[in-house]
Design a protein around this motif. Structure first.
Motif, PDB file in Angstrom:
ATOM      1  N   LEU A  59      48.434 -84.067  -1.461  1.00 10.74           N
ATOM      2  CA  LEU A  59      47.256 -84.054  -0.606  1.00 10.74           C
ATOM      3  C   LEU A  59      46.602 -82.689  -0.711  1.00 10.74           C
ATOM      4  CD1 LEU A  59      45.678 -85.637   1.654  1.00 10.74           C
ATOM      5  CD2 LEU A  59      46.981 -84.222   3.253  1.00 10.74           C
ATOM      6  N   HIS A  60      45.298 -82.670  -0.953  1.00  9.61           N
ATOM      7  CA  HIS A  60      44.533 -81.427  -1.076  1.00  9.61           C
ATOM      8  C   HIS A  60      43.529 -81.344   0.068  1.00  9.61           C
ATOM      9  CE1 HIS A  60      45.924 -80.825  -5.246  1.00  9.61           C
ATOM     10  NE2 HIS A  60      45.835 -82.138  -5.329  1.00  9.61           N
ATOM     11  N   ILE A  61      43.454 -80.177   0.694  1.00 10.31           N
ATOM     12  CA  ILE A  61      42.445 -79.889   1.706  1.00 10.31           C
ATOM     13  C   ILE A  61      41.724 -78.638   1.218  1.00 10.31           C
ATOM     14  CG2 ILE A  61      41.985 -79.375   4.127  1.00 10.31           C
ATOM     15  CD1 ILE A  61      44.864 -80.369   4.718  1.00 10.31           C
ATOM     16  N   ALA A  62      40.390 -78.692   1.149  1.00 14.18           N
ATOM     17  CA  ALA A  62      39.654 -77.552   0.602  1.00 14.18           C
ATOM     18  C   ALA A  62      38.281 -77.446   1.235  1.00 14.18           C
ATOM     19  CB  ALA A  62      39.516 -77.705  -0.916  1.00 14.18           C
ATOM     20  N   SER A  63      37.718 -76.253   1.142  1.00 12.53           N
ATOM     21  CA  SER A  63      36.331 -76.023   1.512  1.00 12.53           C
ATOM     22  C   SER A  63      35.786 -74.962   0.577  1.00 12.53           C
ATOM     23  CB  SER A  63      36.195 -75.554   2.955  1.00 12.53           C
ATOM     24  OG  SER A  63      34.830 -75.304   3.245  1.00 12.53           O
ATOM     25  N   ASP A  64      34.569 -75.159   0.164  1.00 15.09           N
ATOM     26  CA  ASP A  64      33.916 -74.189  -0.720  1.00 15.09           C
ATOM     27  C   ASP A  64      32.720 -73.563  -0.009  1.00 15.09           C
ATOM     28  OD1 ASP A  64      33.614 -72.718  -2.998  1.00 15.09           O
ATOM     29  OD2 ASP A  64      32.391 -74.200  -4.022  1.00 15.09           O
ATOM     30  N   GLU A  65      32.858 -73.382   1.288  1.00 17.26           N
ATOM     31  CA  GLU A  65      31.791 -72.817   2.105  1.00 17.26           C
ATOM     32  C   GLU A  65      31.798 -71.305   1.956  1.00 17.26           C
ATOM     33  OE1 GLU A  65      30.549 -72.964   6.771  1.00 17.26           O
ATOM     34  OE2 GLU A  65      31.567 -74.665   5.896  1.00 17.26           O
ATOM     35  N   HIS A  66      30.621 -70.715   1.808  1.00 21.66           N
ATOM     36  CA  HIS A  66      30.510 -69.267   1.647  1.00 21.66           C
ATOM     37  C   HIS A  66      29.635 -68.686   2.741  1.00 21.66           C
ATOM     38  CE1 HIS A  66      32.471 -69.276  -2.239  1.00 21.66           C
ATOM     39  NE2 HIS A  66      31.776 -70.345  -2.532  1.00 21.66           N
ATOM     40  N   GLU A  67      29.964 -67.466   3.132  1.00 18.31           N
ATOM     41  CA  GLU A  67      29.202 -66.757   4.144  1.00 18.31           C
ATOM     42  C   GLU A  67      27.902 -66.240   3.518  1.00 18.31           C
ATOM     43  OE1 GLU A  67      30.393 -63.522   7.462  1.00 18.31           O
ATOM     44  OE2 GLU A  67      31.005 -63.085   5.428  1.00 18.31           O
ATOM     45  N   ASN A  68      26.833 -66.281   4.274  1.00 20.41           N
ATOM     46  CA  ASN A  68      25.548 -65.795   3.797  1.00 20.41           C
ATOM     47  C   ASN A  68      25.508 -64.270   3.929  1.00 20.41           C
ATOM     48  OD1 ASN A  68      22.881 -65.170   3.287  1.00 20.41           O
ATOM     49  ND2 ASN A  68      22.066 -66.896   4.436  1.00 20.41           N
ATOM     50  N   ALA A  69      25.517 -63.547   2.808  1.00 20.15           N
ATOM     51  CA  ALA A  69      25.558 -62.084   2.805  1.00 20.15           C
ATOM     52  C   ALA A  69      24.289 -61.484   3.405  1.00 20.15           C
ATOM     53  CB  ALA A  69      25.768 -61.567   1.391  1.00 20.15           C
ATOM     54  N   LYS A  70      23.148 -62.129   3.209  1.00 20.93           N
ATOM     55  CA  LYS A  70      21.888 -61.597   3.738  1.00 20.93           C
ATOM     56  C   LYS A  70      21.874 -61.571   5.264  1.00 20.93           C
ATOM     57  CE  LYS A  70      18.905 -62.673  -0.139  1.00 20.93           C
ATOM     58  NZ  LYS A  70      17.710 -63.382  -0.591  1.00 20.93           N
ATOM     59  N   GLU A  71      22.485 -62.571   5.893  1.00 23.64           N
ATOM     60  CA  GLU A  71      22.538 -62.617   7.356  1.00 23.64           C
ATOM     61  C   GLU A  71      23.297 -61.430   7.927  1.00 23.64           C
ATOM     62  OE1 GLU A  71      24.228 -66.209   8.842  1.00 23.64           O
ATOM     63  OE2 GLU A  71      22.657 -67.469   7.997  1.00 23.64           O
ATOM     64  N   ASN A  72      24.256 -60.905   7.213  1.00 24.27           N
ATOM     65  CA  ASN A  72      25.124 -59.845   7.725  1.00 24.27           C
ATOM     66  C   ASN A  72      24.848 -58.482   7.102  1.00 24.27           C
ATOM     67  OD1 ASN A  72      26.426 -61.810   9.255  1.00 24.27           O
ATOM     68  ND2 ASN A  72      27.836 -62.278   7.597  1.00 24.27           N
ATOM     69  N   SER A  73      23.732 -58.318   6.430  1.00 21.52           N
ATOM     70  CA  SER A  73      23.464 -57.067   5.718  1.00 21.52           C
ATOM     71  C   SER A  73      23.256 -55.881   6.655  1.00 21.52           C
ATOM     72  CB  SER A  73      22.252 -57.236   4.799  1.00 21.52           C
ATOM     73  OG  SER A  73      21.102 -57.515   5.578  1.00 21.52           O
ATOM     74  N   ASP A  74      22.878 -56.115   7.904  1.00 27.02           N
ATOM     75  CA  ASP A  74      22.643 -55.013   8.837  1.00 27.02           C
ATOM     76  C   ASP A  74      23.890 -54.637   9.637  1.00 27.02           C
ATOM     77  OD1 ASP A  74      22.667 -57.388  10.275  1.00 27.02           O
ATOM     78  OD2 ASP A  74      21.240 -56.653  11.775  1.00 27.02           O
ATOM     79  N   ARG A  75      25.014 -55.278   9.368  1.00 19.92           N
ATOM     80  CA  ARG A  75      26.242 -55.040  10.125  1.00 19.92           C
ATOM     81  C   ARG A  75      27.164 -54.076   9.392  1.00 19.92           C
ATOM     82  NH1 ARG A  75      27.564 -61.317  11.496  1.00 19.92           N
ATOM     83  NH2 ARG A  75      25.661 -61.713  12.664  1.00 19.92           N
ATOM     84  N   LYS A  76      27.833 -53.221  10.168  1.00 17.50           N
ATOM     85  CA  LYS A  76      28.867 -52.353   9.616  1.00 17.50           C
ATOM     86  C   LYS A  76      30.179 -52.763  10.277  1.00 17.50           C
ATOM     87  CE  LYS A  76      30.336 -47.647   8.998  1.00 17.50           C
ATOM     88  NZ  LYS A  76      30.116 -46.246   9.321  1.00 17.50           N
ATOM     89  N   TYR A  77      30.940 -53.579   9.578  1.00 23.25           N
ATOM     90  CA  TYR A  77      32.172 -54.119  10.138  1.00 23.25           C
ATOM     91  C   TYR A  77      33.259 -53.060  10.192  1.00 23.25           C
ATOM     92  CZ  TYR A  77      30.403 -58.873   9.730  1.00 23.25           C
ATOM     93  OH  TYR A  77      29.686 -60.024   9.879  1.00 23.25           O
TER      94      TYR A  77
END
Length: 131
Positions: A59-77
């Motif tokens: 059984l395989h469970i997967a997701s290929d969802e990626h975070e949008n880099a442009k949405e977070n460009s103003d953040r300093k984590y």
């Protein structure tokens, strides 16, 4: 005591040492009389981006969802543990798993997969007659 400045990498290294974080969603797997249940924490995943399939008794469970880099460009984590959204987990199914009838539901960030058991087949007794 000297005043220390940490760059973002060393700050992350300190916390990663203290709190190890898996890049795979945590799962619970249990069995009852009717089958096997897998529950996985997938909070924040879109239902249509979660892929579940069984192939060759795995059984395989997967997701290929990626975070949008442009949405977070103003953040300093200072700590960024939730950036990994793509994953794949695989589980070898037991011999009595009924792959054809696997069902899944997704509610409030919890994926639940039910794998029914095949009905038990009693051995057929064959009578041998000797002439």
């Amino acid at each position: 005591m000297a005043d220390r400045k940490y760059n973002n990498n060393s700050y992350n290294d300190i916390f990663n040492t203290l709190f190890s974080v898996s890049k795979f969603p945590p799962v619970d797997i249990y069995e009852n009389d009717k089958g096997y249940v897998i529950t996985a924490e997938l909070a924040g995943y879109d239902e249509d981006k979660i892929n579940i399939f069984a192939e060759k008794h795995v059984l395989h469970i997967a997701s290929d969802e990626h975070e949008n880099a442009k949405e977070n460009s103003d953040r300093k984590y200072l700590i960024k543990e939730r950036s990994v959204k793509s994953f794949e987990r695989s589980f070898t199914l037991p011999e009595d798993a009924n792959e054809e009838n696997i069902t899944a539901s997704y509610k409030m960030g919890i994926l639940s997969i039910f794998i029914p058991k095949m009905p038990k087949v009693e051995p057929k007794k064959i009578e041998v007659k000797i002439n």
